[in-house]
Design an enzyme around this catalytic site. Sequence first.
Site, PDB file in Angstrom:
ATOM      1  N   LYS A  11      15.533  15.426 -19.226  1.00 58.11           N
ATOM      2  CA  LYS A  11      16.914  15.766 -19.880  1.00 58.11           C
ATOM      3  C   LYS A  11      16.763  17.644 -21.041  1.00 58.11           C
ATOM      4  O   LYS A  11      16.226  18.146 -20.760  1.00 58.11           O
ATOM      5  CB  LYS A  11      17.008  14.567 -21.397  1.00 58.11           C
ATOM      6  CG  LYS A  11      17.148  13.341 -19.866  1.00 58.11           C
ATOM      7  CD  LYS A  11      17.491  11.781 -21.377  1.00 58.11           C
ATOM      8  CE  LYS A  11      17.349  10.987 -19.863  1.00 58.11           C
ATOM      9  NZ  LYS A  11      17.640   9.483 -21.541  1.00 58.11           N
ATOM     10  N   TYR A  51      25.746   6.682 -15.748  1.00 57.87           N
ATOM     11  CA  TYR A  51      25.071   5.673 -16.866  1.00 57.87           C
ATOM     12  C   TYR A  51      25.668   4.638 -16.628  1.00 57.87           C
ATOM     13  O   TYR A  51      26.357   4.123 -17.807  1.00 57.87           O
ATOM     14  CB  TYR A  51      24.982   6.768 -18.291  1.00 57.87           C
ATOM     15  CG  TYR A  51      23.926   7.388 -18.358  1.00 57.87           C
ATOM     16  CD1 TYR A  51      22.638   6.723 -17.764  1.00 57.87           C
ATOM     17  CD2 TYR A  51      23.167   8.127 -18.285  1.00 57.87           C
ATOM     18  CE1 TYR A  51      20.897   7.257 -18.476  1.00 57.87           C
ATOM     19  CE2 TYR A  51      21.885   9.371 -19.158  1.00 57.87           C
ATOM     20  CZ  TYR A  51      21.099   7.931 -18.764  1.00 57.87           C
ATOM     21  OH  TYR A  51      19.651   8.953 -19.069  1.00 57.87           O
ATOM     22  N   PHE A  59      26.792   3.741 -28.085  1.00 57.37           N
ATOM     23  CA  PHE A  59      25.926   4.464 -27.981  1.00 57.37           C
ATOM     24  C   PHE A  59      26.537   6.090 -26.562  1.00 57.37           C
ATOM     25  O   PHE A  59      26.034   7.065 -26.482  1.00 57.37           O
ATOM     26  CB  PHE A  59      24.807   4.484 -27.341  1.00 57.37           C
ATOM     27  CG  PHE A  59      24.075   4.319 -26.860  1.00 57.37           C
ATOM     28  CD1 PHE A  59      23.789   4.806 -25.509  1.00 57.37           C
ATOM     29  CD2 PHE A  59      23.097   3.286 -26.981  1.00 57.37           C
ATOM     30  CE1 PHE A  59      23.281   3.555 -24.568  1.00 57.37           C
ATOM     31  CE2 PHE A  59      22.398   2.045 -26.469  1.00 57.37           C
ATOM     32  CZ  PHE A  59      22.547   2.452 -24.731  1.00 57.37           C
ATOM     33  N   ARG A  87       8.310   4.933 -15.509  1.00 64.95           N
ATOM     34  CA  ARG A  87       7.888   3.686 -16.645  1.00 64.95           C
ATOM     35  C   ARG A  87       6.833   4.233 -18.104  1.00 64.95           C
ATOM     36  O   ARG A  87       7.129   4.483 -18.965  1.00 64.95           O
ATOM     37  CB  ARG A  87       9.000   2.403 -16.435  1.00 64.95           C
ATOM     38  CG  ARG A  87      10.125   2.412 -15.799  1.00 64.95           C
ATOM     39  CD  ARG A  87      10.462   3.151 -16.430  1.00 64.95           C
ATOM     40  NE  ARG A  87      11.434   2.493 -17.552  1.00 64.95           N
ATOM     41  CZ  ARG A  87      13.073   3.121 -18.074  1.00 64.95           C
ATOM     42  NH1 ARG A  87      14.178   3.090 -17.565  1.00 64.95           N
ATOM     43  NH2 ARG A  87      12.837   2.044 -19.399  1.00 64.95           N
ATOM     44  N   THR A  93      11.696   3.877 -24.720  1.00 67.62           N
ATOM     45  CA  THR A  93      12.555   4.413 -24.383  1.00 67.62           C
ATOM     46  C   THR A  93      13.240   4.970 -26.565  1.00 67.62           C
ATOM     47  O   THR A  93      13.672   6.326 -26.276  1.00 67.62           O
ATOM     48  CB  THR A  93      14.174   3.234 -25.040  1.00 67.62           C
ATOM     49  OG1 THR A  93      13.973   2.854 -23.329  1.00 67.62           O
ATOM     50  CG2 THR A  93      15.482   4.054 -24.960  1.00 67.62           C
ATOM     51  N   ARG A 104       7.395  10.164 -23.511  1.00 66.29           N
ATOM     52  CA  ARG A 104       8.837  10.552 -24.722  1.00 66.29           C
ATOM     53  C   ARG A 104       7.553  10.685 -26.198  1.00 66.29           C
ATOM     54  O   ARG A 104       7.847  11.247 -27.583  1.00 66.29           O
ATOM     55  CB  ARG A 104       9.488   8.877 -24.812  1.00 66.29           C
ATOM     56  CG  ARG A 104      10.040   8.804 -23.533  1.00 66.29           C
ATOM     57  CD  ARG A 104      10.485   7.697 -23.074  1.00 66.29           C
ATOM     58  NE  ARG A 104      11.879   7.833 -22.709  1.00 66.29           N
ATOM     59  CZ  ARG A 104      12.561   6.910 -21.851  1.00 66.29           C
ATOM     60  NH1 ARG A 104      12.886   5.962 -21.757  1.00 66.29           N
ATOM     61  NH2 ARG A 104      14.209   6.929 -21.189  1.00 66.29           N
ATOM     62  N   ASN A 114      15.250  12.020 -25.212  1.00 63.62           N
ATOM     63  CA  ASN A 114      14.385  11.535 -25.127  1.00 63.62           C
ATOM     64  C   ASN A 114      13.702  11.223 -23.761  1.00 63.62           C
ATOM     65  O   ASN A 114      12.642  11.078 -23.216  1.00 63.62           O
ATOM     66  CB  ASN A 114      13.954  10.014 -25.816  1.00 63.62           C
ATOM     67  CG  ASN A 114      15.232   9.673 -23.936  1.00 63.62           C
ATOM     68  OD1 ASN A 114      15.965  10.080 -23.444  1.00 63.62           O
ATOM     69  ND2 ASN A 114      14.949   7.810 -24.172  1.00 63.62           N
ATOM     70  N   HIS A 117      14.568  10.692 -17.900  1.00 59.73           N
ATOM     71  CA  HIS A 117      15.087   8.735 -17.161  1.00 59.73           C
ATOM     72  C   HIS A 117      13.969   8.441 -16.317  1.00 59.73           C
ATOM     73  O   HIS A 117      14.173   9.411 -15.262  1.00 59.73           O
ATOM     74  CB  HIS A 117      16.458   9.157 -16.900  1.00 59.73           C
ATOM     75  CG  HIS A 117      17.147   8.416 -15.832  1.00 59.73           C
ATOM     76  ND1 HIS A 117      17.391   7.203 -17.063  1.00 59.73           N
ATOM     77  CD2 HIS A 117      16.863   8.383 -14.366  1.00 59.73           C
ATOM     78  CE1 HIS A 117      17.851   5.839 -15.391  1.00 59.73           C
ATOM     79  NE2 HIS A 117      17.501   6.622 -14.397  1.00 59.73           N
ATOM     80  N   GLU A 128      20.428   6.180  -7.441  1.00 62.44           N
ATOM     81  CA  GLU A 128      20.119   6.465  -8.135  1.00 62.44           C
ATOM     82  C   GLU A 128      19.685   8.126  -7.691  1.00 62.44           C
ATOM     83  O   GLU A 128      20.192   8.774  -7.155  1.00 62.44           O
ATOM     84  CB  GLU A 128      18.944   6.122  -9.379  1.00 62.44           C
ATOM     85  CG  GLU A 128      20.219   5.463 -10.952  1.00 62.44           C
ATOM     86  CD  GLU A 128      19.002   5.133 -11.341  1.00 62.44           C
ATOM     87  OE1 GLU A 128      19.572   5.044 -12.348  1.00 62.44           O
ATOM     88  OE2 GLU A 128      18.066   5.753 -12.035  1.00 62.44           O
TER      89      GLU A 128
HETATM   90  P1  DAT Z   1      15.611   3.955 -20.647  1.00 63.94           P
HETATM   91  O1  DAT Z   1      15.848   5.283 -20.346  1.00 63.94           O
HETATM   92  O2  DAT Z   1      14.192   3.787 -21.545  1.00 63.94           O
HETATM   93  O3  DAT Z   1      15.628   3.302 -19.059  1.00 63.94           O
HETATM   94  P2  DAT Z   1      18.241   2.410 -21.538  1.00 63.94           P
HETATM   95  O4  DAT Z   1      18.128   2.215 -19.845  1.00 63.94           O
HETATM   96  O5  DAT Z   1      18.351   1.291 -21.979  1.00 63.94           O
HETATM   97  O6  DAT Z   1      16.521   3.306 -22.158  1.00 63.94           O
HETATM   98  O7  DAT Z   1      19.392   3.236 -22.262  1.00 63.94           O
HETATM   99  C1  DAT Z   1      19.864   4.393 -21.720  1.00 63.94           C
HETATM  100  C2  DAT Z   1      19.731   5.884 -22.439  1.00 63.94           C
HETATM  101  O8  DAT Z   1      20.268   5.137 -23.176  1.00 63.94           O
HETATM  102  C3  DAT Z   1      18.310   5.931 -22.699  1.00 63.94           C
HETATM  103  O9  DAT Z   1      17.031   6.490 -22.900  1.00 63.94           O
HETATM  104  C4  DAT Z   1      18.731   6.769 -24.296  1.00 63.94           C
HETATM  105  C5  DAT Z   1      19.742   5.825 -24.696  1.00 63.94           C
HETATM  106  N1  DAT Z   1      19.909   4.976 -25.297  1.00 63.94           N
HETATM  107  C6  DAT Z   1      19.296   4.008 -25.421  1.00 63.94           C
HETATM  108  N2  DAT Z   1      19.540   2.909 -26.626  1.00 63.94           N
HETATM  109  C7  DAT Z   1      20.105   3.875 -27.259  1.00 63.94           C
HETATM  110  C8  DAT Z   1      20.415   3.827 -28.867  1.00 63.94           C
HETATM  111  N3  DAT Z   1      20.080   3.084 -29.900  1.00 63.94           N
HETATM  112  N4  DAT Z   1      21.109   4.701 -29.591  1.00 63.94           N
HETATM  113  C9  DAT Z   1      21.556   5.960 -28.846  1.00 63.94           C
HETATM  114  N5  DAT Z   1      20.690   5.938 -27.518  1.00 63.94           N
HETATM  115  C10 DAT Z   1      20.525   5.189 -26.889  1.00 63.94           C
HETATM  116 MG    MG Z   2      17.232   2.519 -17.805  1.00 61.51          MG
END
Ligand code: DAT
Ligand code: MG
Length: 140
Positions: A11, A51, A59, A87, A93, A104, A114, A117, A128
Amino acid sequence: MAIERTLSIIKPDATRRNLTGRINAKFEDAGLRIIAQKRIKLSPEQAGKFYEVHKDRPFYGELVEFMASEPVVVQVLEGEGAIAKNREVMGATNPAQADEGTIRKEFALSVGENSVHGSDAPETAREEIAFFFSGLELVG
Ligand code: DAT
Ligand code: MG
């Protein structure tokens, strides 16, 4: 466990800090092979489409803006159980909850910024990978 492929994105927070090589070393040390890789800059439309599953989350706007803010490195990782293994290497996350030694834990700045992805299941991995790569670009 079967050989799988998964989609990974380094990212903007990580490309900006010149961390691509250090992150790739974590993948390779875990036995994941980088079989395709390119550095691109997403438009807000492309980031929003990628996304889309999160479009109703609070968010979403911030996430799309961040992902389109600077270049990303998109890549396909291949290996035994690659989806779950990636993962694990990524960590939770929220970096505050990520295990020691994960990407991370070591590099992420916040839950939003973070660093990486990774696809979360075989079906999403297929979708994807196809979002970014053509069959011709995938040489196992
Ligand atoms: P991951 O990337 O671990 O699969 P996710 O699919 O739940 O997590 O979310 C996608 C992305 O969205 C994540 O990498 C960062 C952002 N994100 C998730 N939860 C968030 C939050 N509470 N506040 C801000 N950004 C968030
Ligand atoms: Mg995800």
